[in-house]
Design a protein around this motif. Structure first.
Motif, mmCIF file in Angstrom:
data_model
loop_
_atom_site.group_PDB
_atom_site.id
_atom_site.type_symbol
_atom_site.label_atom_id
_atom_site.label_comp_id
_atom_site.label_asym_id
_atom_site.label_seq_id
_atom_site.Cartn_x
_atom_site.Cartn_y
_atom_site.Cartn_z
ATOM 1 N N PRO A 79 -0.357 33.467 -9.083
ATOM 2 C CA PRO A 79 0.269 33.869 -7.824
ATOM 3 C C PRO A 79 0.601 32.634 -6.973
ATOM 4 C CG PRO A 79 -2.103 34.050 -7.612
ATOM 5 C CD PRO A 79 -1.839 33.468 -8.978
ATOM 6 N N MET A 80 1.477 32.781 -6.014
ATOM 7 C CA MET A 80 1.802 31.690 -5.111
ATOM 8 C C MET A 80 1.227 32.009 -3.724
ATOM 9 S SD MET A 80 5.505 30.410 -6.466
ATOM 10 C CE MET A 80 6.466 31.077 -5.220
ATOM 11 N N PRO A 81 0.928 31.004 -2.905
ATOM 12 C CA PRO A 81 1.101 29.578 -3.164
ATOM 13 C C PRO A 81 0.152 29.063 -4.253
ATOM 14 C CG PRO A 81 -0.065 29.933 -1.089
ATOM 15 C CD PRO A 81 0.367 31.276 -1.565
ATOM 16 N N ALA A 82 0.583 27.983 -4.908
ATOM 17 C CA ALA A 82 -0.210 27.436 -6.000
ATOM 18 C C ALA A 82 0.036 25.938 -6.139
ATOM 19 C CB ALA A 82 0.159 28.147 -7.311
ATOM 20 N N VAL A 83 -0.889 25.300 -6.843
ATOM 21 C CA VAL A 83 -0.745 23.893 -7.219
ATOM 22 C C VAL A 83 -0.412 23.856 -8.709
ATOM 23 C CG1 VAL A 83 -1.943 21.684 -7.475
ATOM 24 C CG2 VAL A 83 -2.377 23.108 -5.458
ATOM 25 N N LEU A 84 0.657 23.161 -9.064
ATOM 26 C CA LEU A 84 1.066 23.078 -10.470
ATOM 27 C C LEU A 84 1.182 21.616 -10.876
ATOM 28 C CD1 LEU A 84 4.044 25.657 -10.410
ATOM 29 C CD2 LEU A 84 1.612 26.125 -10.816
ATOM 30 N N SER A 85 0.793 21.293 -12.107
ATOM 31 C CA SER A 85 1.100 19.949 -12.609
ATOM 32 C C SER A 85 2.063 20.080 -13.787
ATOM 33 C CB SER A 85 -0.168 19.165 -12.941
ATOM 34 O OG SER A 85 -0.616 19.396 -14.248
ATOM 35 N N ILE A 86 3.057 19.213 -13.777
ATOM 36 C CA ILE A 86 4.237 19.363 -14.622
ATOM 37 C C ILE A 86 4.235 18.342 -15.752
ATOM 38 C CG2 ILE A 86 6.773 19.318 -14.602
ATOM 39 C CD1 ILE A 86 5.563 21.648 -12.993
ATOM 40 N N ASP A 87 4.432 18.852 -16.963
ATOM 41 C CA ASP A 87 4.507 18.001 -18.145
ATOM 42 C C ASP A 87 5.946 17.513 -18.324
ATOM 43 O OD1 ASP A 87 3.732 16.720 -20.445
ATOM 44 O OD2 ASP A 87 2.918 18.510 -21.407
ATOM 45 N N GLU A 88 6.099 16.527 -19.151
ATOM 46 C CA GLU A 88 7.429 16.007 -19.419
ATOM 47 C C GLU A 88 8.267 17.019 -20.179
ATOM 48 O OE1 GLU A 88 8.890 12.002 -21.549
ATOM 49 O OE2 GLU A 88 8.676 13.910 -22.596
ATOM 50 N N GLY A 89 9.573 16.920 -20.050
ATOM 51 C CA GLY A 89 10.445 17.718 -20.898
ATOM 52 C C GLY A 89 10.816 19.060 -20.305
ATOM 53 N N ILE A 90 10.220 19.431 -19.191
ATOM 54 C CA ILE A 90 10.465 20.752 -18.624
ATOM 55 C C ILE A 90 11.889 20.859 -18.093
ATOM 56 C CG2 ILE A 90 9.467 20.082 -16.383
ATOM 57 C CD1 ILE A 90 8.341 22.951 -16.227
ATOM 58 N N ALA A 91 12.406 19.779 -17.543
ATOM 59 C CA ALA A 91 13.759 19.769 -16.989
ATOM 60 C C ALA A 91 14.198 18.312 -16.879
ATOM 61 C CB ALA A 91 13.774 20.405 -15.604
ATOM 62 N N ARG A 92 15.369 18.004 -17.372
ATOM 63 C CA ARG A 92 15.795 16.602 -17.378
ATOM 64 C C ARG A 92 16.061 16.124 -15.944
ATOM 65 N NH1 ARG A 92 17.736 13.274 -21.327
ATOM 66 N NH2 ARG A 92 17.716 14.979 -22.827
ATOM 67 N N PRO A 93 15.336 15.100 -15.483
ATOM 68 C CA PRO A 93 15.518 14.658 -14.100
ATOM 69 C C PRO A 93 16.932 14.116 -13.857
ATOM 70 C CG PRO A 93 13.506 13.740 -15.020
ATOM 71 C CD PRO A 93 14.271 14.355 -16.162
ATOM 72 N N ARG A 94 17.520 14.520 -12.745
ATOM 73 C CA ARG A 94 18.845 14.005 -12.367
ATOM 74 C C ARG A 94 18.693 12.584 -11.830
ATOM 75 N NH1 ARG A 94 19.563 18.545 -7.897
ATOM 76 N NH2 ARG A 94 18.317 19.581 -9.485
ATOM 77 N N LEU A 95 19.793 11.897 -11.771
ATOM 78 C CA LEU A 95 19.785 10.541 -11.222
ATOM 79 C C LEU A 95 20.295 10.585 -9.789
ATOM 80 C CD1 LEU A 95 21.372 8.796 -14.327
ATOM 81 C CD2 LEU A 95 18.953 8.826 -13.688
ATOM 82 N N ALA A 96 19.943 9.568 -9.037
ATOM 83 C CA ALA A 96 20.459 9.459 -7.670
ATOM 84 C C ALA A 96 21.941 9.109 -7.728
ATOM 85 C CB ALA A 96 19.691 8.391 -6.914
ATOM 86 N N THR A 97 22.723 9.737 -6.887
ATOM 87 C CA THR A 97 24.138 9.373 -6.771
ATOM 88 C C THR A 97 24.289 8.365 -5.629
ATOM 89 O OG1 THR A 97 24.538 11.148 -5.199
ATOM 90 C CG2 THR A 97 24.855 11.674 -7.530
ATOM 91 N N LEU A 98 25.425 7.717 -5.578
ATOM 92 C CA LEU A 98 25.685 6.760 -4.495
ATOM 93 C C LEU A 98 25.603 7.476 -3.143
ATOM 94 C CD1 LEU A 98 26.358 3.856 -3.845
ATOM 95 C CD2 LEU A 98 28.791 4.458 -3.940
ATOM 96 N N LYS A 99 26.183 8.688 -3.123
ATOM 97 C CA LYS A 99 26.146 9.485 -1.898
ATOM 98 C C LYS A 99 24.687 9.798 -1.506
ATOM 99 C CE LYS A 99 28.053 13.833 -0.267
ATOM 100 N NZ LYS A 99 28.066 15.156 -0.846
ATOM 101 N N GLY A 100 23.881 10.124 -2.523
ATOM 102 C CA GLY A 100 22.479 10.418 -2.275
ATOM 103 C C GLY A 100 21.742 9.207 -1.731
ATOM 104 N N ILE A 101 22.054 8.066 -2.288
ATOM 105 C CA ILE A 101 21.394 6.827 -1.855
ATOM 106 C C ILE A 101 21.735 6.531 -0.391
ATOM 107 C CG2 ILE A 101 21.302 4.319 -2.201
ATOM 108 C CD1 ILE A 101 21.800 4.977 -5.256
ATOM 109 N N MET A 102 22.993 6.749 -0.023
ATOM 110 C CA MET A 102 23.406 6.523 1.367
ATOM 111 C C MET A 102 22.701 7.519 2.287
ATOM 112 S SD MET A 102 25.238 3.957 0.939
ATOM 113 C CE MET A 102 25.831 3.720 2.626
ATOM 114 N N ALA A 103 22.678 8.788 1.859
ATOM 115 C CA ALA A 103 22.066 9.839 2.687
ATOM 116 C C ALA A 103 20.561 9.603 2.866
ATOM 117 C CB ALA A 103 22.305 11.211 2.056
#
Lengths: 244, 329
Positions: free
Chosen positions: A164-188
């Motif tokens: 049930p939530m709220p909960a504490v979760l620890s995440i293993d690798e491979g669950i979702a490919r991490p996105r990269l920062a965009t230039l716009k993101g870096i500025m923001a």
């Protein structure tokens, strides 16, 4: 999220014999924490509401890592200032729990473990201190209204877990490919809030006594080339290593 | 003189080898502190009590059995509360868990409930007065950290295989106990256990691991790895991340920082170059054999024995010789 040294580098032990030689070290977000951030961003995007808040504990250098997380997509960040990151997971958990308590978070995500210490203790300890349900080392996650299901990989098996939530979760690798920062993101990210406050660390009852490089293996490294070397290998596995 | 505690991990009603390792560690710690009793805890569905005697073989003086119909599968909250309650009331010098997938989930919860910290993923330890010195591989195994753990009870989790389970038979007293909390009240529930490997021995149990990497070139060539594992008779099959990412093997076979961290008696790396993330998972193995066509591959830097060459030529002969060596014992 934890800021850790780049593991590809060659490490040397400092003259005090209990820390790494700092020169030449490069730092970045711990890999698993990158996956936790990606999971958090996707959950917020999917629900169309809420925000991702980053928390990191350590010296001022962690602000660089937090800015990276903000550039990737988190809304705001909190830096819990400490001279270093204690190796005592419970001391760290105290500081994080103090910050998280009353924060009204639906999910508190950690990486499965930090890539430097590989202990994986802080997440479940924070859960205990906050009295929240906890699922560790999640390789698949499905969150619905107020609850979720997760898959945990074990040795040669896996288990499905309901929480049930709220909960504490620890995440293993491979669950979702991490996105990269965009230039716009870096500025923001430069304009996103980053709050700095002292870390309320618990008493350290686990400390580093010494650090050493692993002992070199003594065996003759090469027994030869091709299958002609097989009989000698089998012989040595029998007489030296005693595993046959 | 002080007593110690060991959590005897089980899965599907069977004790795991790492449970015997925890009991062995608890025996060592009790003996080192002047010979106290070792108390082991085993939790499971009704019938698990039949496994209790086996813990006496490894040096447990007292086995607490907690049986409940709702505890057929691991229940993190119930097991943590039960272990914490036993440790609190037993006033132990030290408590040992495995740093297996289950132990990594359990031990930090128990430590936090006891209000103490945890030395995690330990490969060796010694008592020193009121402290424990514990060795732990960090920085993907490139650095061995010696940790000083202060306070009682000292709670440690042990890297699977790092400490060899040793038989030291005792006639263990067996005591039945109830779970510390009602299993029906658990918020986190394991609803299903999915068995991934057909073989009896998995990566947490096998004293020998034969692992394959990209050098095998195709999923079907893993047969060479399986054949060698079968020849050993006590081996599990592992894989690199590249291989599990490509779907040649299930994710649960992965050895490395992002998979299992293991320490078997023998690790045979077949067609594995030795990326840092892989080395992190296996470099503490007691003996490492590497077979690779590239003599400069990093795997050879951590190997005890290496053969350079074409694995497609080497593996059938190695399998044959291992089979013969075992047959002639």
């Amino acid at each position: 999220m934890k800021r850790v040294p780049d593991m590809e580098l060659r490490f040397a032990i400092a003259p005090d014999r209990k820390s790494l030689e700092p020169s030449g070290l490069k730092y970045d977000m711990s890999d698993f924490d990158g996956y936790a951030l990606e999971v958090a961003l996707r959950l917020v995007e999917k629900s169309g509401a809420g925000e991702v808040v980053l928390i990191s504990l350590g010296p001022d250098g962690v602000q660089e890592t937090l800015r990276k997380g903000l550039a990737i997509g988190a809304a705001r960040a909190v830096h819990l200032q400490a001279a270093d990151v204690p190796v005592d997971g419970f001391a760290v958990a105290h500081a994080l729990a103090a910050e998280l308590r009353g924060g009204g978070y639906d999910l508190i995500l950690f990486g499965r473990m930090a890539t430097d210490t590989a202990s994986g203790t802080v997440g479940p300890m924070v859960a205990e201190l906050l009295g929240l349900p906890c699922v560790t080392a999640i390789s698949q996650l499905d969150v619905a209204e107020g609850s979720g299901t997760a898959r945990r990989d074990l040795e040669g098996a896996a288990e499905m877990v309901r929480f049930p939530m709220p909960a504490v979760l620890s995440i293993d690798e491979g669950i979702a490919r991490p996105r990269l920062a965009t230039l716009k993101g870096i500025m923001a990210a430069k304009k996103k809030p980053l709050e700095v406050k002292p870390a309320a660390l618990g008493e350290a009852r686990l400390t580093v006594e010494a650090m050493a490089l692993p002992a070199e293996r003594s065996g003759p490294r090469f027994l030869g080339e091709g299958s002609d070397a097989v009989p000698e290998l089998v012989q040595r596995l029998r007489t030296e290593a005693k595993v046959l | 003189m002080a007593g110690t505690f060991a959590f005897a991990e089980s899965r599907n009603g069977e004790l795991r080898k790492v449970g015997f390792e925890a009991v062995t560690a608890a025996r060592q710690a009790a003996d080192a502190s002047g010979g106290g009793d070792v108390h082991a805890l085993i939790v499971g569905a009704p019938g698990i009590a039949a496994q209790a005697d086996a813990l006496g073989r490894y040096g447990a003086d007292n086995v607490v059995v907690v049986e409940h119909a709702a505890l057929e599968r691991y229940s993190p909250e119930v097991v943590a509360a039960t272990a914490a309650e036993r440790i609190r009331s037993g006033q132990y010098r030290a408590a040992f868990f495995s740093a297996s997938a289950q132990g990594r989930d359990l031990a930090p919860r128990v430590a936090a409930q006891l209000g103490v910290t945890l030395a995690s993923d330990v490969i060796a330890f010694e008592l020193q007065g009121d402290d424990v010195l514990a060795q732990h591989p960090a920085y993907t195994g490139k650095v061995i950290v010696t940790l000083r753990l202060t306070g009682v009870p000292a709670v440690l989790s042990l890297r699977p295989g790092a400490l060899t389970a040793v038989e030291q038979p005792r006639s263990a007293r067996i005591e039945q106990a109830a779970p510390a909390v009602d299993p029906a009240s658990a918020r986190v529930v394991v609803t299903e256990l999915l068995q991934q490997t057909a073989t009896k021995l998995d990566l947490g149990e096998a004293p020998v691991i034969v692992s394959g990497g990209r050098g095998l070139r195709a999923a079907e060539h893993f047969k060479l790895v399986e054949d060698l594992a079968a020849a050993f008779g006590n081996a599990a099959v592992g894989a690199t991340r590249a291989v599990t990412d490509d779907g040649w093997r299930p994710a649960t076979d992965q050895i490395g920082q992002t998979g299992r961290l293991v320490s078997p008696d023998l690790y045979v790396a077949v067609g594995i170059s030795g990326a840092i993330q892989h080395l992190a998972g296996m470099r503490t193995a007691k003996t490492i054999v590497a077979i690779n066509k590239d003599k400069d591959a990093p795997i050879f830097k951590v190997a005890d024995y290496g053969i350079v060459g074409d694995l497609f030529e080497i593996m059938p002969r190695l399998t044959d010789e291992v089979r013969k060596a075992r047959g002639s014992r």
